[in-house]
Enzyme design. Structure first.
Site, short mmCIF file in Angstrom:
data_model
loop_
_atom_site.label_atom_id
_atom_site.label_comp_id
_atom_site.label_asym_id
_atom_site.label_seq_id
_atom_site.Cartn_x
_atom_site.Cartn_y
_atom_site.Cartn_z
N SER A 1 0.83 -1.21 0.00
CA SER A 1 0.00 0.00 0.00
C SER A 1 0.86 1.26 0.00
CB SER A 1 -0.93 0.00 1.21
OG SER A 1 -1.90 -1.01 1.11
N HIS B 1 -4.71 4.77 7.45
CA HIS B 1 -4.54 4.94 6.01
C HIS B 1 -5.00 6.33 5.58
CE1 HIS B 1 -3.39 1.08 3.97
NE2 HIS B 1 -3.55 0.65 5.20
#
Length: 329
Positions: free
Chosen positions: A166, A202
């Site tokens: 990610s 995130h």
């Protein structure tokens, strides 16, 4: 940095007197140098916080308003500390300070990034030049960087848990002016604090101007998207779709497999035909033991096939492991 052997420049402005024929202005974007012949050079600010035209007071833009910005005048060259805040390039592209004819020069390749090769790799992804120490550059430069990816262009990043996949996906899109972040996992509902913390973590590390879409409708999003899209991730998308089809049940509906095939086919068609620059994250789940449950085995097999099919329709496939990345052929 020395300009024309006449004076030194830092992002806050000139060091010492400015000779005739030049103006140096301290702007919210950084130190702007204008010469008598009309050349414009910006030493971009690398400090914290958004540049002008940034987010609203709550720091969380949404929808089209996140992309509004005041008119800006394009410059000929931008010097950016790309180790400190590479996302400044995306902010300046978004505002119009960096245009298609602006040369982006990345500096700051020191101990903050593990090697000169890694710094150069990132700069190529961002469409930036990487001069060595003592390099003399003209404005505009005589050598231009390789063009960064533009849509239609598809990148698949795969890897295990906590492999850095990610982070690599986000890194590739940091300097893009328009990014839609497609979050395919379940929306936190207060019943799972650990999941909610993951989602919040995130969200905090994404640039403020990225627009988040919490959706399982990837096919529709990819067909409509322009600019750049980050999909995180195909594994959670497949989990949700399998649930919608009833494949997690002990006795799935008779049409469950057919519905899943239809959803996967629609996603692949949208992936193949998208006009966006798309970076998608997925999971590697076939490197460990065979799952002990029927549903686990089905998920492993289905995701492995999905990864193969998406990879076959991608310009680039990247493997992330232990925070390092390898581009696969």
């Amino acid at each position: 940095m020395t300009v024309d052997d006449r004076f030194r420049l830092r992002e806050a402005g000139a060091v010492g007197p400015v000779p005739p024929g030049y103006t140096v202005t301290s702007t919210p974007d950084g130190a702007l140098v204008e010469s008598a012949d009309g050349g414009r050079l910006l030493f971009a600010r690398s400090g914290p916080g958004p540049l002008p035209g940034g987010p609203p007071a709550d720091g969380r833009p949404s929808g089209a308003s996140a992309y509004s910005s005041a008119p800006a005048q394009q410059v000929d060259m931008v010097i950016v500390d790309a180790a400190q805040r590479p996302e400044v390039v995306g902010e300046l592209r978004r505002s119009g300070v960096i245009g298609v004819t602006t040369a982006v020069v990345a500096v700051g390749g020191d101990h903050r990034i593990r090697s000169p090769e890694e710094f150069a790799r990132r700069a190529r992804l961002w469409g930036a030049l990487v001069p060595g120490d003592g390099t003399v550059m003209s404005c505009p430069p005589t050598v231009w960087p390789e063009s960064r990816p533009h849509g239609p262009y598809r990148t698949l990043i795969t890897g295990g848990a906590r492999s850095g996949k990610s982070t690599e996906a986000e890194l590739r899109l940091l300097t893009e002016p328009r990014v839609v972040y497609a979050a395919t996992g379940p929306v936190p509902d207060g019943t799972d604090p650990e999941w909610a913390e993951r989602v919040e973590h995130h969200a905090r590390r994404r640039p403020w101007w990225w627009r988040t879409e919490e959706t399982s409708g990837l096919a529709v999003l990819l067909r409509q998207a322009r600019g750049a899209v980050l999909v995180d991730c195909l594994g959670t998308w497949l989990t949700g779709v399998m649930g919608e089809c009833g494949l997690w049940e002990d006795e799935p509906p008779e049409d469950a497999e057919e519905r899943l095939e239809t959803a996967v086919h629609e996603l692949l068609e949208a992936w193949r035909s998208t006009q966006a620059y798309v970076v998608a994250v997925t999971n590697e789940v076939g490197s460990g033991v065979v799952p002990p449950t029927r549903s686990g085995r089905i998920f492993r097999d289905r995701l492995g096939l999905l990864n193969q099919w998406v990879g076959a329709e991608s310009e680039v496939v990247v493997l992330a492991t232990a925070g390092r990345v390898v581009e696969l052929g």
